[in-house]
Enzyme design. Sequence first.
Site, mmCIF file in Angstrom:
data_model
loop_
_atom_site.group_PDB
_atom_site.id
_atom_site.type_symbol
_atom_site.label_atom_id
_atom_site.label_comp_id
_atom_site.label_asym_id
_atom_site.label_seq_id
_atom_site.Cartn_x
_atom_site.Cartn_y
_atom_site.Cartn_z
ATOM 1 N NE ARG A 108 -31.988 96.844 111.364
ATOM 2 C CZ ARG A 108 -30.773 96.739 110.812
ATOM 3 N NH1 ARG A 108 -30.041 97.814 110.593
ATOM 4 N NH2 ARG A 108 -30.300 95.556 110.472
ATOM 5 C CG HIS A 135 -29.314 91.177 113.243
ATOM 6 N ND1 HIS A 135 -30.436 91.322 112.457
ATOM 7 C CD2 HIS A 135 -28.297 91.737 112.536
ATOM 8 C CE1 HIS A 135 -30.115 91.951 111.338
ATOM 9 N NE2 HIS A 135 -28.819 92.196 111.364
ATOM 10 C CD GLN A 138 -25.853 89.460 109.526
ATOM 11 O OE1 GLN A 138 -26.320 90.554 109.244
ATOM 12 N NE2 GLN A 138 -24.963 88.853 108.748
ATOM 13 C CG ASP A 231 -21.519 93.606 115.184
ATOM 14 O OD1 ASP A 231 -21.407 94.444 114.271
ATOM 15 O OD2 ASP A 231 -22.551 93.490 115.868
ATOM 16 C CB CYS A 272 -23.360 91.311 110.837
ATOM 17 S SG CYS A 272 -22.806 92.540 112.043
ATOM 18 N NE ARG A 317 -28.965 89.620 106.859
ATOM 19 C CZ ARG A 317 -29.274 90.826 107.389
ATOM 20 N NH1 ARG A 317 -28.395 91.801 107.379
ATOM 21 N NH2 ARG A 317 -30.439 91.047 107.969
#
Length: 330
Positions: A108, A135, A138, A231, A272, A317
């Site tokens: 990440r 991402h 996700q 988001d 998310c 997730r």
Amino acid sequence: MPRSLSGRSFLKLLDFSTEEIQYLLELAKDFKRLKRAGTPHKYLAGKNIVLLFEKTSTRTRCSFEVAGNDLGMGVTYLDPGSSQMGKKESLEDTAKVLGRMFDGIEYRGFDQQIVEDLAKHAGVPVWNGLTTDFHPTQMLADVLTIEEHFGHYKGLTMVFMGDARNNVANSLMVVSAKLGINFVACGPKDNMPEKKLVDTCKKIAKENGCTITLTEDVKKGTKNADVIYTDIWVSMGEPDEIWEQRIKLLSPYQVNDAVMKNANPGAIFLHCLPSFHDLETTIGADIYKKFGLPEMEVTDKVFRSPQSKVFDEAENRMHTIKAVMYATLK
Ligand code: CP
Ligand code: NVA
């Protein structure tokens, strides 16, 4: 059934076919059933993985750790301050060293090129746990959550509200195009995904019988929506000074009662996470003090409403990341 994903890296969804993404979703459902039933599934016992985080995380880190443990693997976590990468050792050398010790590497951080280069040099699968551009893990959780709720996803309409050129919006546009979900980016024109990515996604969407739409108009954009997604307005790695400008620019795109009422009656809300929906965070409290805003990208009411599926999404997730690791390491 797609060809085996064994040995592949998971860097962005553009690299995967529709069938491969569907296969990962099916695998995630199997793993969720096993976990719920309490059935052990240490299918990767004896393997080891390393998690390289240059940005903070709750869900992604914990998902990789729990999924890794459930699969019987050893898991090593390296935080931003505790590896030599970039400071004393090049990316290439780090990738080669980690590839000698571990069976898989999660990264990440910042540029997409970093995770692509890690994969080029590591010789083992590398998984993208978020970069500035994408991402991808996700989105698997998002689509699984949509499927669990509606029983299907093809033909539904998903609207992303707000900073529509960030990593999450980019990846949502890609997964929608690949899986036949109509995607709407609803935000200011300066915060739209890059034209090159939009053109690529439009081509893929056409093949899969769905559409990609960009609009600044909230009323038009959210009409007929089955999924409203948002988001945070300032992503990790962006400077704090940008908050004021983003608040002005993105406030009209807040997900609130009016937005949810304008969507289809059975519409759900996804995010998310983490989210600024109340004053229970230091940043949230600070923004309130400076700009008088008690909630940002989503109202507390929508966040806590029955339409909000954000905690199912967060749990998913873990199941989907487990599927990615299993498929690429088995
Ligand atoms: N959604 C997500 O990636 O959360 P974290 O930043 O907590 O990992
Ligand atoms: N766009 C957000 C996503 C966090 C999961 C960020 O990059 O900070």
